[in-house]
Enzyme design. Structure first.
Site, short mmCIF file in Angstrom:
data_model
loop_
_atom_site.label_atom_id
_atom_site.label_comp_id
_atom_site.label_asym_id
_atom_site.label_seq_id
_atom_site.Cartn_x
_atom_site.Cartn_y
_atom_site.Cartn_z
NE ARG A 1 12.56 65.48 129.08
CZ ARG A 1 12.64 64.38 128.31
NH1 ARG A 1 12.50 64.48 127.00
NH2 ARG A 1 12.85 63.22 128.85
NE ARG B 1 11.71 57.09 132.40
CZ ARG B 1 11.79 58.20 131.65
NH1 ARG B 1 12.07 58.12 130.38
NH2 ARG B 1 11.62 59.39 132.19
CG ASP C 1 20.88 58.91 125.06
OD1 ASP C 1 19.84 58.75 124.39
OD2 ASP C 1 21.10 59.93 125.73
CG HIS D 1 16.91 61.13 131.67
ND1 HIS D 1 15.77 61.42 132.36
CD2 HIS D 1 16.51 60.71 130.43
CE1 HIS D 1 14.72 61.17 131.60
NE2 HIS D 1 15.14 60.75 130.42
CD GLN E 1 15.38 56.30 130.38
OE1 GLN E 1 14.61 57.04 129.81
NE2 GLN E 1 15.27 54.99 130.34
CB CYS F 1 16.97 55.98 127.55
SG CYS F 1 17.99 57.12 126.61
N1 CP Z 1 13.90 58.40 127.30
C1 CP Z 1 13.20 59.55 127.34
O1 CP Z 1 13.43 60.42 128.21
O2 CP Z 1 12.26 59.66 126.38
P1 CP Z 1 11.44 60.97 126.05
O3 CP Z 1 12.43 62.01 125.54
O4 CP Z 1 10.44 60.58 125.00
O5 CP Z 1 10.80 61.47 127.29
#
Ligand code: CP
Length: 319
Positions: A103, A307, A240, A130, A133, A279
Site C-alpha cells: 500500500r 476481501r 467511497d 485499489h 478491493q 469499501c
Molecule cells: N477498504 C480498505 O482498503 O480499507 P482499509 O483502508 O482499512 O484497508
C-alpha cells in the site's frame, strides 16, 4: 525480462482469470480450511505506507490461512521511512521473501518496486487504483445478485456462467470523486463490460489517463452531474469517502461533493433490489446517510469479509 505475474491493476488479469478468482473465492468462503497448504513455507511481505484495517488484516489472515508466513512492515520501522530508495528496499527484500503486498502513494512507486523485486507483487491500494478491493466488490455484487451459495466447484462454475451474464447486464452507479475507487470501477468495467455511471458534481470528471486506458480496451462509462438521474434503475449504488487520505483540508472539494450524498432519493431512483456497497471506512452523513448505510450494512460488511476470500484466491494464483 521479468516474467513474474503481478496484480498492480485490474488490467494485469484477463476476464477469464477474474472469473476463476471469483469462482475460487466462493469455494474458499464456503470452507475456510481449503487451500491450507498453498503458501506452505512462503514468506509474504506486507509493506504499508498508509493506514489500513481491512487490507492489512485480511491479507495477513489470508496468508496465514494458506499456510504461509506474513511479515508486516511499516515505513515507521524501516529504513524506507528514512529515505532508503524503494528500488534498494525491493532488491533486499527479494532475497528474503517470496511475494509482497504493498500500500503506497503513486502507482509509479509500486511499479518501480515490482521491477526490482522480481517476485509477485499485489497492489493493496495506491493513489491510482485499489484492484484487490474492486474484485471483492464485484464478488459481493455477483453473490448478492445470483444468490450464489455453492460449495462444490462444479456448482460454482455453473453459477459463474450465469454470473458473467448477470454482471454484464448490471448498471452500477458510483458516487463521488474521481479517486482510486472510481478509477478501479472504470478499469473493471473495461474488462467485465457492465454499465457504469459516475455521479459527480459539475466541474468534476474522470481521470483522463484512466479514461484513455479504458477506451483502449473498449471500455465505456458515463459521467452524470444529476444524482437522481445517475441512480435511475441502478442495480448497484456505491461510493467511497468523498475526501481521500491526505486531502482532508480541501474544503472547496468537500462543499461541492456534499449534495451528492447517497440518500433515500438516490436509493428510491434505483431498482427495487438495488444493493449499496462501501469499501469502508465510512464517513456517515457525508457520502451516505446514516439510514441508508445501516439499511444496507449487511452487504457492506459482507463486502469487507469478501476481501479475505477474494484475496486468498488472488494469492493462490500469483504466489
Ligand atoms: N477498504 C480498505 O482498503 O480499507 P482499509 O483502508 O482499512 O484497508
Amino acid at each position: 525480462m521479468n516474467s513474474v505475474r503481478n496484480f498492480l491493476s485490474v488490467y494485469d488479469l484477463t476476464a477469464g482469470e477474474m472469473y476463476d478468482i471469483l469462482s475460487r473465492a466462493a469455494l474458499l468462503k464456503a470452507d475456510r480450511t481449503l487451500g491450507g497448504g498453498y503458501l506452505k513455507g512462503k514468506k509474504i511481505g506486507l509493506i504499508f505506507e498508509k493506514s489500513s484495517t481491512r487490507t492489512r488484516v485480511s491479507f495477513e489472515v489470508g496468508v496465514a490461512e494458506l499456510g504461509g508466513h506474513p511479515i508486516f512492515m511499516s515505513p515507521r520501522d524501516m529504513q524506507l521511512g528514512r529515505g532508503e530508495p524503494i528500488k534498494d528496499t525491493a532488491r533486499v527484500l527479494s532475497r528474503y521473501i517470496d511475494g509482497a503486498v504493498i500500500r503506497t502513494f503513486e502507482q509509479a512507486r509500486i511499479e518501480e518496486f515490482a521491477v526490482y523485486f522480481k517476485k509477485p507483487v499485489i497492489n493493496g491500494l495506491t493513489d491510482l487504483y485499489h484492484p484487490a478491493q474492486i474484485l471483492a466488490d464485484i464478488f459481493t455484487v455477483y453473490e448478492a445478485k445470483s444468490k450464489m451459495r455453492n460449495s462444490t466447484k462444479k456448482a460454482a462454475d455453473a453459477a459463474l456462467r450465469d454470473a458473467g451474464d448477470i454482471i454484464k447486464n448490471l448498471k452500477i452507479a458510483y458516487f463521488g470523486d474521481a479517486n482510486n475507487m472510481a478509477n478501479s470501477w472504470i478499469s473493471l468495467q473495461a474488462v467485465m463490460g457492465f454499465e457504469l455511471v459516475l455521479a459527480m458534481p459539475d466541474g468534476f470528471k474522470a481521470d483522463e489517463w484512466v479514461a484513455s486506458e479504458s477506451r483502449k480496451r473498449g471500455g465505456r462509462f458515463a459521467v452524470s452531474h444529476d444524482k437522481i438521474g445517475a441512480a435511475k434503475d441502478a442495480d448497484v449504488i456505491t461510493t467511497d469517502v468523498f475526501i481521500s487520505m491526505g486531502q482532508e483540508d480541501n474544503k472547496e472539494k468537500i462543499d461541492k461533493l456534499k449534495p451528492f450524498i447517497i440518500d433515500d432519493g438516490v436509493i428510491g431512483s434505483a431498482k427495487k433490489d438495488v444493493i449499496f456497497l462501501h469499501c469502508l471506512p465510512v464517513h456517515r452523513n457525508e457520502e451516505v446517510t446514516e439510514a441508508v448505510f445501516e439499511r444496507f450494512s449487511p452487504y457492506v460488511f459482507e463486502e469487507a469479509e469478501n476481501r479475505l476470500h477474494v484475496q486468498k484466491a488472488i494469492m493462490e494464483m500469483l504466489f
